[in-house]
Design a protein around this motif. Structure first.
Motif, short mmCIF file in Angstrom:
data_model
loop_
_atom_site.label_atom_id
_atom_site.label_comp_id
_atom_site.label_asym_id
_atom_site.label_seq_id
_atom_site.Cartn_x
_atom_site.Cartn_y
_atom_site.Cartn_z
N GLY A 183 0.61 -1.22 -0.01
CA GLY A 183 -0.02 0.01 0.10
C GLY A 183 0.81 1.05 0.11
N LEU A 184 1.95 1.08 0.85
CA LEU A 184 2.86 2.56 0.92
C LEU A 184 3.81 2.63 -0.31
N TRP A 185 3.97 1.58 -0.92
CA TRP A 185 4.62 1.80 -2.19
C TRP A 185 3.95 2.29 -3.36
N CYS A 186 2.57 1.77 -3.33
CA CYS A 186 1.67 2.06 -4.46
C CYS A 186 1.38 3.84 -4.12
N ALA A 187 1.34 4.15 -2.94
CA ALA A 187 1.04 5.69 -2.61
C ALA A 187 2.40 6.24 -2.89
N ARG A 188 3.55 5.89 -2.54
CA ARG A 188 4.77 6.55 -3.13
C ARG A 188 4.88 6.71 -4.72
N ARG A 189 4.46 5.57 -5.34
CA ARG A 189 4.60 5.84 -6.93
C ARG A 189 3.51 6.65 -7.34
N ALA A 190 2.42 6.55 -6.73
CA ALA A 190 1.09 7.49 -7.04
C ALA A 190 1.52 9.06 -6.93
N ALA A 191 2.29 9.40 -5.76
CA ALA A 191 2.84 10.83 -5.54
C ALA A 191 3.76 11.09 -6.42
N GLN A 192 4.72 10.24 -6.73
CA GLN A 192 5.95 10.43 -7.89
C GLN A 192 5.21 11.03 -9.02
N ALA A 193 3.95 10.21 -9.34
CA ALA A 193 3.25 10.44 -10.86
C ALA A 193 2.47 11.79 -10.74
N GLY B 3 10.47 -7.77 -1.07
CA GLY B 3 11.39 -7.45 -1.91
C GLY B 3 11.06 -6.93 -3.35
N LEU B 4 9.50 -7.14 -3.69
CA LEU B 4 8.99 -6.79 -4.94
C LEU B 4 8.19 -5.54 -4.86
N ALA B 5 7.77 -4.97 -3.86
CA ALA B 5 6.78 -3.86 -3.80
C ALA B 5 6.99 -2.82 -4.51
N HIS B 6 8.11 -2.48 -4.51
CA HIS B 6 8.59 -1.11 -5.18
C HIS B 6 8.47 -1.22 -6.71
N ARG B 7 8.89 -2.33 -7.22
CA ARG B 7 8.58 -2.81 -8.84
C ARG B 7 7.03 -2.98 -9.10
N LEU B 8 6.30 -3.69 -8.39
CA LEU B 8 5.12 -4.02 -8.67
C LEU B 8 4.49 -2.81 -8.58
N ALA B 9 4.52 -1.87 -7.58
CA ALA B 9 3.86 -0.66 -7.48
C ALA B 9 4.02 0.20 -8.82
N ALA B 10 5.26 0.15 -8.99
CA ALA B 10 5.41 1.18 -10.35
C ALA B 10 4.75 0.51 -11.61
N ALA B 11 4.64 -0.65 -11.53
CA ALA B 11 4.00 -1.26 -12.61
C ALA B 11 2.57 -0.95 -12.81
N LEU B 12 1.95 -1.03 -11.56
CA LEU B 12 0.50 -0.77 -11.26
C LEU B 12 0.07 0.73 -11.50
N ILE B 13 0.82 1.63 -10.94
CA ILE B 13 0.65 2.84 -11.21
C ILE B 13 0.75 3.47 -12.56
N ASP B 14 1.93 2.89 -13.35
CA ASP B 14 1.91 3.22 -14.90
C ASP B 14 0.82 2.76 -15.73
N ARG B 15 0.40 1.69 -15.49
CA ARG B 15 -0.84 1.16 -16.18
C ARG B 15 -2.14 1.71 -15.82
N MET B 16 -2.33 2.25 -14.56
CA MET B 16 -3.10 2.97 -14.16
C MET B 16 -3.49 4.21 -14.99
N ASN B 17 -2.26 4.87 -15.10
CA ASN B 17 -2.03 6.13 -15.73
C ASN B 17 -2.15 6.01 -17.34
N GLY B 18 -2.46 4.94 -17.73
CA GLY B 18 -2.51 4.38 -19.10
C GLY B 18 -1.08 4.37 -19.82
N ALA B 19 -0.06 4.38 -19.30
CA ALA B 19 1.34 4.15 -19.62
C ALA B 19 1.87 2.60 -19.66
#
Length: 403
Positions: free
Chosen positions: A22-32, A371-387
């Motif tokens: 949850g926190l990595w998804c939030a961090r990636r979302a904030a970075q986006a 060990g995967l949360a930072h990478r999976l959160a990035a993939a999820l947020i990218d896809r949510m943003n249509g990228a």
């Protein structure tokens, strides 16, 4: 932590769950550049990612797969992610690539290690020449893997494995740094349970146990083991969302902070800073939602109330002390017990849960989520943003195959 968006305010993203996913998804979302809100039913790190062990180990370098390749790349990238997080917040996450030593007690395992050594040379070394998995006589271990006075003398009749990729992180310090990085980006509300969605002009409106309703463009459910109970679509995708009940101890054993991790037959020993050594293993390999009734309470809180000298703790200490003699008689600082998510295939589960793109999930996989949360959160947020995700996750991790 508290506060947050007032009823009627709309955020781009509502994240349910204050663990590492949850926190990595939030961090990636904030970075986006997304506005966000995190709601946690108990407190940050109340679930499996807020335990004590913090062992970061790779899948064995044989029978190679896309899953193993993704995890390897994620573990290799984690030190830079942690360094950036620490620089930004001024907080330490307790990360150290300490390596791991495993006893070899049979000729058959020695032969298996030789096969894995070749796999590491083929798959690990191209990413970083320092990554290796090999068999060594204990006296031939490098200085950074000193085991004299750390690993039992009789534990290595056929030598030991030296795994240079393994690392440790302080789970709670890591989560605290992630939460601190979100200050100014979005509110974190603890003690608020997510009750479901209702229609809203934009996206959806989430109902919380506090009586608040939060309008959001999208919702990500990242509540670990308990995610399946929060929405039937997650339960169906996980089919069923089960778990593994684990236990870990934090012992006071100063002077071993730089020693390698030890592992044997499901037992992990991870030295941390400030004279602390964490010990962890699995109590029950199959745990289902119905089993919570046996605990007569929430499984996490039931674990924390467990007596320090119950049968499971005594057995875990005995195994740890036999493998690592310095732990004999070490004072017990803390006991943790809880349920780690274990999905149908042991894989993480990320992606959309309906066709509206308003409801998503991000659930950790068996043993490997931190060990995967930072990478999976990035993939999820990218896809949510249509990228297209900059770090594509294996198709098997996605709810819809990554379509």
């Amino acid at each position: 932590m508290g506060g947050g968006a007032a009823t009627g305010e709309t955020v781009d993203l509502l994240i349910v769950g204050g663990g590492v996913f949850g926190l990595w998804c939030a961090r990636r979302a904030a970075q986006a550049g997304l506005s966000l809100r995190v709601v946690e039913a108990r407190r940050i790190g109340a679930g499996a990612s807020g335990g004590l062990l913090g062992a970061l180990t790779a899948h064995t370098p044989d029978r190679w797969s896309a899953k193993k390749a993704f995890q390897l790349a994620a573990l290799a990238a984690l030190p830079d992610e942690v360094a950036a997080l620490e620089a930004e917040t001024g907080l330490s996450a307790g990360y150290r690539r300490a390596g791991r030593v495993m006893p070899i007690r049979s000729e058959s395992f020695r032969a298996q290690v030789d096969e894995r050594r070749r796999g590491a040379a083929r798959y690990w070394a191209p990413l970083d020449p320092a990554f290796a998995y090999s068999a060594r006589a204990r006296e031939a271990l490098p200085a950074e893997a000193r085991v004299e006075g750390w690993l039992a003398e009789d534990a290595t009749p056929f030598g030991c494995v030296w795994d240079t990729l393994a690392a440790r992180i302080d789970p709670r310090a890591y989560l605290a740094a992630l939460a601190a990085s979100l200050k100014g980006a979005g509110a974190i509300t603890e003690g608020a349970r997510y009750l479901g969605l209702e229609p809203a002009p934009r996206g959806a409106r989430a109902q919380l146990s506090t009586g608040e309703r939060v309008a959001a463009g999208a919702v990500v459910i990242a509540a670990g083991f308990e995610s399946g109970a929060l929405h039937p679509l997650i339960a169906a995708a996980a089919a069923p969302l089960g778990g593994v009940k684990g236990r870990s101890l934090l012992l006071h054993a100063p002077g071993y902070e730089t020693r390698p991790l030890l592992y044997e037959d499901g037992l992990y020993i991870a030295p941390h800073g400030a004279g602390r050594v964490a010990v962890g293993s699995t109590d029950e390999t199959e745990w289902r939602p119905a089993d919570q009734a046996r605990a007569d309470a929430d499984p996490f809180e039931a674990g924390r109330r467990a007596a320090a000298e119950d049968a499971e703790t005594i057995a875990l200490r005995a195994r740890a002390e036999a493998l690592c003699p310095p732990l004999r008689g070490a004072p017990l600082m803390e006991l943790w017990a809880g349920v780690r998510p274990k999905l149908r295939s042991r894989d993480p589960l990320i992606g959309p849960l309906d066709e509206s793109d308003r409801l998503w999930t991000a659930c950790g996989g068996f043993k490997i989520g931190v060990g995967l949360a930072h990478r999976l959160a990035a993939a999820l947020i990218d896809r949510m943003n249509g990228a297209r995700p900059a770090t594509p996750a294996p198709e098997r991790f996605w709810t819809d195959g990554g379509a």
